[in-house]
Design a protein around this motif. Structure first.
Motif, PDB file in Angstrom:
ATOM      1  N   ASP A 110       0.831  -1.215   0.000  1.00  0.00           N
ATOM      2  CA  ASP A 110       0.000   0.000   0.000  1.00  0.00           C
ATOM      3  C   ASP A 110       0.860   1.257   0.000  1.00  0.00           C
ATOM      4  O   ASP A 110       0.541   2.250  -0.645  1.00  0.00           O
ATOM      5  N   ALA A 170       2.052   1.624  -3.511  1.00  0.00           N
ATOM      6  CA  ALA A 170       0.959   2.086  -4.364  1.00  0.00           C
ATOM      7  C   ALA A 170       0.765   3.586  -4.202  1.00  0.00           C
ATOM      8  O   ALA A 170       0.625   4.328  -5.181  1.00  0.00           O
ATOM      9  N   ALA A 171       0.819   4.046  -2.952  1.00  0.00           N
ATOM     10  CA  ALA A 171       0.630   5.463  -2.677  1.00  0.00           C
ATOM     11  C   ALA A 171       1.746   6.288  -3.310  1.00  0.00           C
ATOM     12  O   ALA A 171       1.514   7.322  -3.945  1.00  0.00           O
ATOM     13  N   ARG A 172       2.981   5.794  -3.145  1.00  0.00           N
ATOM     14  CA  ARG A 172       4.112   6.525  -3.728  1.00  0.00           C
ATOM     15  C   ARG A 172       4.023   6.590  -5.249  1.00  0.00           C
ATOM     16  O   ARG A 172       4.348   7.593  -5.856  1.00  0.00           O
ATOM     17  N   ALA A 173       3.612   5.480  -5.827  1.00  0.00           N
ATOM     18  CA  ALA A 173       3.572   5.424  -7.284  1.00  0.00           C
ATOM     19  C   ALA A 173       2.335   6.130  -7.836  1.00  0.00           C
ATOM     20  O   ALA A 173       2.249   6.403  -9.033  1.00  0.00           O
ATOM     21  N   GLY A 174       1.396   6.425  -6.950  1.00  0.00           N
ATOM     22  CA  GLY A 174       0.174   7.082  -7.415  1.00  0.00           C
ATOM     23  C   GLY A 174      -0.712   6.125  -8.191  1.00  0.00           C
ATOM     24  O   GLY A 174      -1.387   6.516  -9.145  1.00  0.00           O
ATOM     25  N   LEU A 175      -0.705   4.840  -7.760  1.00  0.00           N
ATOM     26  CA  LEU A 175      -1.531   3.835  -8.443  1.00  0.00           C
ATOM     27  C   LEU A 175      -2.521   3.244  -7.444  1.00  0.00           C
ATOM     28  O   LEU A 175      -2.300   3.290  -6.224  1.00  0.00           O
ATOM     29  N   ASP A 176      -3.595   2.673  -7.952  1.00  0.00           N
ATOM     30  CA  ASP A 176      -4.485   1.966  -7.045  1.00  0.00           C
ATOM     31  C   ASP A 176      -3.797   0.692  -6.576  1.00  0.00           C
ATOM     32  O   ASP A 176      -2.912   0.148  -7.266  1.00  0.00           O
ATOM     33  N   LEU A 177      -4.234   0.197  -5.416  1.00  0.00           N
ATOM     34  CA  LEU A 177      -3.545  -0.924  -4.773  1.00  0.00           C
ATOM     35  C   LEU A 177      -3.560  -2.171  -5.667  1.00  0.00           C
ATOM     36  O   LEU A 177      -2.569  -2.878  -5.801  1.00  0.00           O
ATOM     37  N   THR A 198      -3.706  -2.453  -8.982  1.00  0.00           N
ATOM     38  CA  THR A 198      -2.717  -2.342 -10.071  1.00  0.00           C
ATOM     39  C   THR A 198      -1.304  -2.516  -9.516  1.00  0.00           C
ATOM     40  O   THR A 198      -0.481  -3.249 -10.073  1.00  0.00           O
ATOM     41  N   ARG A 257      -0.455  -6.070  -8.816  1.00  0.00           N
ATOM     42  CA  ARG A 257      -0.203  -6.821 -10.045  1.00  0.00           C
ATOM     43  C   ARG A 257       1.219  -6.545 -10.551  1.00  0.00           C
ATOM     44  O   ARG A 257       1.943  -7.443 -10.969  1.00  0.00           O
TER      45      ARG A 257
END
Lengths: 432, 432
Positions: free
Chosen positions: A353, A356-363, A365, A368
């Motif tokens: 998580d 995901a937050a750092r990458a700016g993606l939903d969890l 994605t 995956r």
């Protein structure tokens, strides 16, 4: 006077015509076309021409000698030298120069622009057939006051052209021309110097050794009979032959307002490929090249033999590969995987998580992509999180897998990315 | 929580949106356009968005903190630093970035190509107004692994642009970017670094002193809140702002497949001027520049500030003078006079008919030209013939007369040819 064949009379007439009136003259060209060389010569000798200037010019030359006699003398002189005369009636005549007739009748600013008719004959020193030598040829020309850079480029380009069986044509001058001839000679290739003076006394004399080498394995060619001296307008008139006889012209270095740009404009007008080599903007010897690209959209910038062949080569062969930059760590990855990978701290690990937050993606994605990156060997699981994988001994396995994923193939991809470099710099691969 | 004005709420919402979803996102852009920033933020926080990826990305970020709180913290942090936030509702918003909407909805190969929406807000360090600083600006960007040549060109170009009151925009990176910023600073001009990280910790840290100088007299600008770290996709997303906010982009050095070519393609798509500086073909750092010229006919080759201004300058001002080569001895003479002059022997003299024969002219024309050349000081009579005139102490008188003759004016010509050089070399001025 010894007996001569019809062919020899034609030959002598054409020689005499070039002696009587400087090559390229449009009126003489039309007379030869209309009346044949023998009658054209007769008319000029008799003063039977409407244009008083032409009549006067012929008369002035005749005050220095008899044209028939001069022609005979020139032939004898040439034979002694091992040179020969080639005329349009000969099999080996380079037919491409006929295209010069396309330049006739255009608006002309100066005499140089008017004197563009095809040569009536060519003096040749060297063993190759003229037509064969020019058949697959490219001109490499440029400044006399060249730089080391320009000479290096000209030599290399000529060498590589010669290696690929292209004849390198140039003007025999100091600087770029000489470098081009040398490059071709060094590759054991064919090179042709098209001169603005007699083939017996090629100018400049400083290049005498070079001219001898060219004559041995290549060709020295001139419109002017043995003994002729080079003067400025002859260089400019000569340039049309270089432009016409070759498939394209590469200008390697040229100062502003250089004669090379005239050759290039002529090549353009003849439908040949006009090319220039760029150089440092700090070099006066590249100013002319850059200007030609800026002013004429048809002029192609070429940086090496691959580009030249792309312009003039046969379709389907000699094509240039697209330049490739250095491979980058993420080249094989899709954008989102790369973003996840870059979010992983360089030391220690991070949870899904957080990543995901750092990458700016939903969890979903991010999860995956994390699974993918793990399977490709970029990441390892550590506790409940992910960490960068230690540098592999050979990074190719994982990376070519990544490339395969992107390419959607089973792994047979030419692209190989190395995951190890991903660790070096947070902004690796970033560009401004 | 302290009370906040409507304007401040807008400001905070925009900050929060950039924190929640990486800048450039098209869906967020459309939501802000349709609902305003406050409602758009509300919807993202509530998960009231149809796209599950967008919903997920927002949720992932929110797991790391409350967006409203993050925005407040960022503002406080910025104020402490002397930075400010600028939003489209502010007078100083650089309107040119709105053109980025023209890029939306185009076919996109990657996320980078999709994330092209205008920024929702910009963090700024520096005293100048954003709109005024960008109003007359040009981007000078290029490779980080630059050469001395490239840095020299970038510094000089930026210096001269700054001297002419143009703002130099770049990305603050090592290499060409830093050289461009320095050139502008050295000229006492305005320069803007558009960053891919927080304005409080500009990357790379090796340029810290440079960033401090820029913040003092120019601007540091970023879409990301203070504290943000640079990652690859941020650099690429940031590039769209550089392309959009400036009138044109000059790439000074670029390797093959460089990020700079992306900026240039974006500039093209936005109708800004795409320009590249050529370099030695032997330099890997110029490969990208040359490729861009070869592949895109719209890309203009520029060799100095004069060319740049020709592309982006106001019509009627800042225009580049055409480059001029060195003057040549015969520049002022018509072709026939030049031919006669060249026929004159370097030592001794020759008669008119001999000279006419050598020049290939009729006697009458030759005589006329001889008289002209004598009156211009190129020739003197000697006995019954003509000889080259001794080198004059000042060659200008005769030569400017010659230029006047050619120009058909009374002598007020900018061109000055020097007859003295005519004596040096039979092929002076000749070119291959």
């Amino acid at each position: 006077m010894r007996e001569v064949s019809v062919n020899e009379r034609l030959r002598l007439a054409r020689i005499a015509l070039h002696w009587l009136i400087e090559p390229g003259n449009e009126a003489v060209h039309r007379m030869v076309n209309a009346n044949g060389p023998l009658r054209a010569l007769e008319r000029l000798v008799e003063g039977d021409v409407p244009d008083p200037q032409l009549r006067g010019a012929a008369a002035a030359r005749m005050s220095a000698g008899d044209p028939h006699q001069m022609a005979e003398t020139a032939l004898v002189r040439a034979e002694r030298l091992g040179a020969r005369i080639v005329i349009p009636e000969d099999d080996e005549w380079p037919q491409a120069v006929r295209d010069l007739t396309n330049l006739l009748g255009r608006p002309a600013e100066s005499r140089i622009d008017r004197d563009v008719a095809p040569p009536l004959c060519l003096w040749v020193r060297g063993v190759s057939r003229l037509d064969e030598a020019f058949a697959q040829s490219v001109a490499v020309v440029g400044a006399r006051a060249s730089t080391h850079y320009g000479e290096h480029v000209a030599t290399t380009m000529a060498y590589e052209l010669a290696e690929r069986e292209w004849t390198v044509v140039s003007g025999g001058a100091h600087g770029i021309d000489a470098a081009a001839h040398r490059g071709a000679l060094n590759a054991g290739g064919l090179t042709i110097a098209v001169l603005a003076c007699g083939v017996d006394r090629p100018y400049p004399s400083g290049n005498t050794a070079l001219f001898d080498r060219i004559a041995e394995t290549g060709l020295l060619v001139s419109e002017w009979p043995p003994g002729s001296v080079p003067v400025r307008h002859r260089f400019l008139i000569r340039n049309r032959v270089i432009a016409a006889a070759t498939r394209g012209t590469v200008v390697v270095e040229a100062s502003a307002r250089s004669g090379a740009s005239q050759t290039l404009r002529r090549a353009m007008a003849l439908g040949r490929r006009p090319m220039v080599v760029p150089g440092p903007v700090t070099s006066a010897m590249s100013v002319g090249c850059h200007e030609m690209v800026r002013e004429h959209p048809e002029v192609r910038l070429v940086t090496g033999v691959a580009h030249v062949l792309e312009e003039i080569g046969h379709i389907g062969s000699d094509l240039a590969p697209r330049p490739r930059g250095p491979e980058r760590p993420h080249d094989g990855l899709d954008a989102e995987s790369a973003m996840v990978l870059e979010s992983v701290p360089r030391r220690g690990s991070a949870g899904a998580d957080e990543l995901a937050a750092r990458a700016g993606l939903d969890l979903r994605t991010a999860m995956r992509k994390l699974t993918l990156l793990e399977s490709l060997g970029f990441l390892t699981r550590r506790g409940s999180g992910y960490a960068l994988a230690p540098k592999p001994r050979s990074g190719k396995a994982g990376a070519s897998k990544a490339a395969a994923v992107k390419a959607g193939t089973g792994g047979r991809s030419g692209r190989v990315a190395t995951p190890s470099r991903a660790h070096d710099d947070p902004a690796a691969g970033a560009a401004s």
